[in-house]
Design an enzyme around this catalytic site. Structure first.
Site, mmCIF file in Angstrom:
data_model
loop_
_atom_site.group_PDB
_atom_site.id
_atom_site.type_symbol
_atom_site.label_atom_id
_atom_site.label_comp_id
_atom_site.label_asym_id
_atom_site.label_seq_id
_atom_site.Cartn_x
_atom_site.Cartn_y
_atom_site.Cartn_z
ATOM 1 N N HIS A 183 0.651 -1.221 -0.090
ATOM 2 C CA HIS A 183 -0.001 -0.060 0.000
ATOM 3 C C HIS A 183 0.943 1.188 0.127
ATOM 4 C CE1 HIS A 183 -3.372 -2.500 0.607
ATOM 5 N NE2 HIS A 183 -2.874 -2.860 1.649
ATOM 6 N N GLU A 198 -2.231 -0.764 7.645
ATOM 7 C CA GLU A 198 -3.230 -1.640 8.361
ATOM 8 C C GLU A 198 -2.636 -2.254 9.331
ATOM 9 O OE1 GLU A 198 -5.154 -3.219 3.862
ATOM 10 O OE2 GLU A 198 -3.790 -4.349 5.015
ATOM 11 N N HIS A 249 3.150 -7.700 1.636
ATOM 12 C CA HIS A 249 2.526 -8.774 2.529
ATOM 13 C C HIS A 249 1.756 -9.449 2.095
ATOM 14 C CE1 HIS A 249 0.338 -4.782 2.702
ATOM 15 N NE2 HIS A 249 -0.750 -5.644 2.990
ATOM 16 N N ARG A 296 -0.367 -4.719 -6.485
ATOM 17 C CA ARG A 296 -0.215 -6.069 -6.323
ATOM 18 C C ARG A 296 0.975 -6.431 -6.852
ATOM 19 N NH1 ARG A 296 -5.746 -4.936 -6.822
ATOM 20 N NH2 ARG A 296 -6.803 -5.559 -5.008
#
Length: 336
Positions: A50, A75, A196, A215
């Site tokens: 991200h 996150e 991650h 991604r």
């Protein structure tokens, strides 16, 4: 995901009350807190990163159809069950040791990815991008050779990923990224710009208000290699860099605070037939998720019961009491 979108009336009210959190009065944007029980159908979620705020602004300006907002997306994942994940690059000596072992099993590894002598962040970047840029036929050859050989390090893990995503280059990220096995209640902070992936298990996931995702693998969705190469933080790290230890407020209240981020925090609350929890009137909007049994939420003279799986928006400027009549007690997570 458990997400709540306000209608126009609520959008105007939230924006008036908390303009720094709800940044406009339209009904379209998501709420600032997403409290998400993660139950992927196959148990996996993509290898991804991200953006931080600077990269989010740049990506949104360049590709607004793909990166639909200009906010960062840190996150935190809190395990509800035994939970497996990948996060952050391993130390150089670990990566080199694994690459050396892989080359001993399949000499093609060194030809495709280079020698096991990564020392600098620039060399790590080059290694990661070589992996991301391999021809699919080469990826297939490598994974098939490694899965079949009992000498392959982390073979069981590689095989479990390969079963769900056959011949996906993301499976080889297990040799570059830390592998975590979390117990219930343990938590990971997924820092911006850090690769991650979730592998198996259930978790509570709380994040900042953003949909921005770049991604790298383990996904049928598009992979943005140029953004991935430019954005990723190629930092050698330790597992401790990502683990979040909750602060014990009381025997019934644990507080998870992501380090260096002020966008959100999460309480894990337990209530029993003899112990209730008060939610104060402090101007914060909260999202509550019931994860065990039945919880009664009381405001003034009004009470309502919510069973496991219920998601409840707790409005600001109101106080609430959480209780239960169930003998074994109940548990909730509250994000704010």
């Amino acid at each position: 995901s458990v997400l709540i979108h306000p209608d126009k009336a609520w959008a105007r009210r939230l924006h008036a009350d908390q303009p720094d959190v709800y940044r406009d009065d339209n009904h379209k944007p998501e709420m600032a807190i997403a409290l998400t029980p993660f139950r992927a159908l196959c148990g996996f979620r993509s290898v991804l990163i991200h953006p931080d705020k600077a990269w989010a602004r740049r990506l949104h300006a360049d590709q607004p159809d793909v990166y639909r907002d200009d906010n960062h997306k840190p996150e935190m994942a809190i395990a509800l069950t035994p939970f497996r994940a990948l996060c952050g690059f391993r130390p150089a000596e670990e990566i080199n040791g694994l690459l050396s072992a892989l080359t001993g099993v399949c000499p093609e590894v060194e030809r495709c990815l280079g020698p096991a002598s990564v020392r600098t962040e620039e060399e790590l970047r080059a290694l990661f991008m070589r992996l991301m840029s391999l021809e699919q036929a080469t990826v297939t050859l490598l994974i098939e050779a490694l899965v079949k050989d009992e000498r392959t390090p982390l073979r069981d893990l590689l095989h479990s990923i390969h079963v769900h995503f056959p011949h996906d280059r993301g499976a080889l990220c297990i040799y570059l990224l830390h592998y975590f096995e979390l117990r219930e209640g343990e938590a990971l902070f997924l820092q911006p710009l850090t690769p991650h992936a979730y592998l198996s298990g259930d978790c509570i996931e709380c994040m900042a208000l953003s949909d921005n995702v770049v991604r790298a693998g383990l996904t049928p969705k598009p992979v943005d290699l140029p953004a991935l190469q430019a954005m990723t933080s190629y930092r050698f790290s330790s597992k401790a860099d990502y683990l979040v230890a909750p602060r014990v407020v009381t025997d019934f209240n644990r507080l998870y605070l992501p380090p260096g981020v002020h966008d959100f925090a999460v309480h894990h609350l337990k209530v029993t037939s003899s112990h209730s929890e008060a939610i104060p009137r402090d101007g914060r909007t909260r999202i509550l998720l019931v994860v065990k049994s039945v919880v009664t939420i009381t405001h003034l003279d009004s009470s309502e019961e919510f069973p496991t799986g219920s998601a409840v928006l707790l409005l600001p400027h109101r106080d609430f009491t959480l209780s239960t009549s169930v003998l074994e007690g109940a548990e909730v997570f509250v994000a704010f």
